[in-house]
Motif scaffolding. Structure first.
Motif, PDB file in Angstrom:
ATOM      1  N   UNK A 181      17.431  30.493  17.342  1.00  0.00           N
ATOM      2  CA  UNK A 181      16.748  29.722  18.376  1.00  0.00           C
ATOM      3  C   UNK A 181      15.357  29.266  17.936  1.00  0.00           C
ATOM      4  N   UNK A 182      15.143  27.974  17.968  1.00  0.00           N
ATOM      5  CA  UNK A 182      13.851  27.366  17.629  1.00  0.00           C
ATOM      6  C   UNK A 182      13.328  27.795  16.261  1.00  0.00           C
ATOM      7  N   UNK A 183      14.225  28.015  15.302  1.00  0.00           N
ATOM      8  CA  UNK A 183      13.770  28.418  13.970  1.00  0.00           C
ATOM      9  C   UNK A 183      14.397  27.542  12.894  1.00  0.00           C
ATOM     10  N   UNK A 184      13.644  27.312  11.831  1.00  0.00           N
ATOM     11  CA  UNK A 184      14.192  26.635  10.658  1.00  0.00           C
ATOM     12  C   UNK A 184      14.970  27.678   9.849  1.00  0.00           C
ATOM     13  N   UNK A 185      15.636  27.223   8.769  1.00  0.00           N
ATOM     14  CA  UNK A 185      16.397  28.147   7.915  1.00  0.00           C
ATOM     15  C   UNK A 185      15.479  29.234   7.352  1.00  0.00           C
ATOM     16  N   UNK A 186      14.324  28.855   6.880  1.00  0.00           N
ATOM     17  CA  UNK A 186      13.385  29.832   6.310  1.00  0.00           C
ATOM     18  C   UNK A 186      12.916  30.820   7.370  1.00  0.00           C
ATOM     19  N   UNK A 187      12.621  30.307   8.545  1.00  0.00           N
ATOM     20  CA  UNK A 187      12.153  31.192   9.629  1.00  0.00           C
ATOM     21  C   UNK A 187      13.261  32.146  10.078  1.00  0.00           C
TER      22      UNK A 187
END
Ligand SMILES: [Zn+2]
Ligand SMILES: [Zn+2]
Ligand SMILES: [Zn+2]
Length: 335
Positions: A181-187
């Motif tokens: 949720x609300x995150x990029x792949x890295x996050x």
């Protein structure tokens, strides 16, 4: 073989024959009853409606009978009352102003929400800026079977030809779709790393991160280990393996002694005194990458196979801290 060690570890920890018995303290009908209470669409709709009305700011505020019936959209008051009654006790509590979810009900809805996600996760394999600890090539993350995998794009990874693991396997972390949720792949990778770090810590300290039941650890060492590549005897690159398991719910984590010592206060102090920042935050990818790299650099060496003992050396700028991990994963500072 590794797999049998892990499975034996789980079942050894369950002293009763039935996991339901373990959960319910010897009365398996209680767990069976709970499953029975949920075997109806209206009841599930009631739980969901109570969760939608639930506010962390006013957790004890009840939903009235008529309001709840309106939310579930059920005309037949008698039938609605019957289904609500079936949930009362285990999942729903009646208060002065209406109905609220009990902890079990809240957990149940949370599990469903986390497991299915608010939205369907669309996730394509993505390269992240973290090199392979084995060969230095680029790594990427993939999401398969509810696990976030980090794989090497060039070498065979930590296991070679292991059917259950994707090619190039470096790490696999169980992750609910809510983690995207609300995150990029890295996050997402950073969040999954932090989560497993905290979960392992909880298990080391004796509390299952899933169910709060008693957790314990054990160390296994491959006795015929060939450290040149992937060992034929155990199928891994490193001889020692740390296993943490819960005696109630079958939750487990497999990790390494080098990761176990990372939680020891002497290791945290060692870094802190030398100005190495070991704090991390899911919003700060670099902080997580740094923490993971530090743990990866911990040197580990088998001191004895029986009883299993592994020495881990933490070093920085020529200074060293030596620790020993024993068969129960207790850590002592050697010097
Ligand atoms: Zn590699
Ligand atoms: Zn081996
Ligand atoms: Zn558990």
């Amino acid at each position: 073989m590794t797999a049998t060690v892990v499975v034996a570890g789980v079942s050894d920890r369950n002293s009763t024959d039935s996991p339901l018995e373990a959960v319910s303290g010897g009365d398996s009908s209680r767990a069976a009853e709970a499953f029975g209470a949920l075997s109806n669409e209206t009841r599930l709709a009631i739980l969901l409606a109570l969760w939608e009305a639930y506010s962390p700011a006013a957790p004890d505020e009840g939903v009235s009978f008529s309001e709840l019936r309106r939310r579930v959209d059920m005309r037949n008051s008698g039938r609605f009352n019957y289904h609500l009654g079936e949930l009362e006790g285990q999942f729903v509590r009646k208060t002065d102003d209406g109905y609220v979810l009990r902890r079990a009900g809240l957990r149940l809805v949370r599990t469903v929400v986390a497991g299915t996600g608010i939205e369907e996760p669309t996730f394509e394999a993505s390269e992240i800026d973290v090199p392979c600890p084995i060969c230095g090539a680029a790594t990427e993350i993939r999401y398969e079977d509810d696990r976030l995998y980090q794989v090497c794009t060039e070498c065979p990874g930590a296991y070679e030809g292991h059917e259950a693991q994707p090619a190039g396997y470096l790490a696999g972390i169980a992750l609910d779709p809510a983690g995207f949720t609300d995150r990029t792949a890295r996050e997402t990778w950073a969040a999954a790393r932090i989560q497993v770090f905290q979960n392992v810590r909880s298990m080391i300290e004796g509390v299952c991160d899933e169910c709060s039941g008693p957790a314990g650890g054990s160390l296994a060492v491959c006795e015929d280990h060939d450290s040149d590549g992937v060992c034929e005897a155990c199928g891994r690159r490193s001889a020692p393996m740390a296993f943490l398991g819960c005696s109630v719910c079958k939750n487990y984590h497999v990790t390494s002694p080098r990761s176990i010592v990372a939680h020891h206060p002497a290791v945290v102090a060692f870094y802190h005194e030398r100005g190495v920042d070991v704090q991390f935050d899911a919003d700060d990818f670099e902080s997580v990458r740094r923490r993971v790299a530090l743990v990866g650099d911990h040197d580990q060496e088998v001191v004895s196979a029986e009883p299993p003992r592994v020495r881990v050396v933490v070093s920085h700028d020529g200074d060293e801290l030596r620790l020993t991990v024993d068969e129960e994963l207790d850590v002592t500072v050697t010097d």
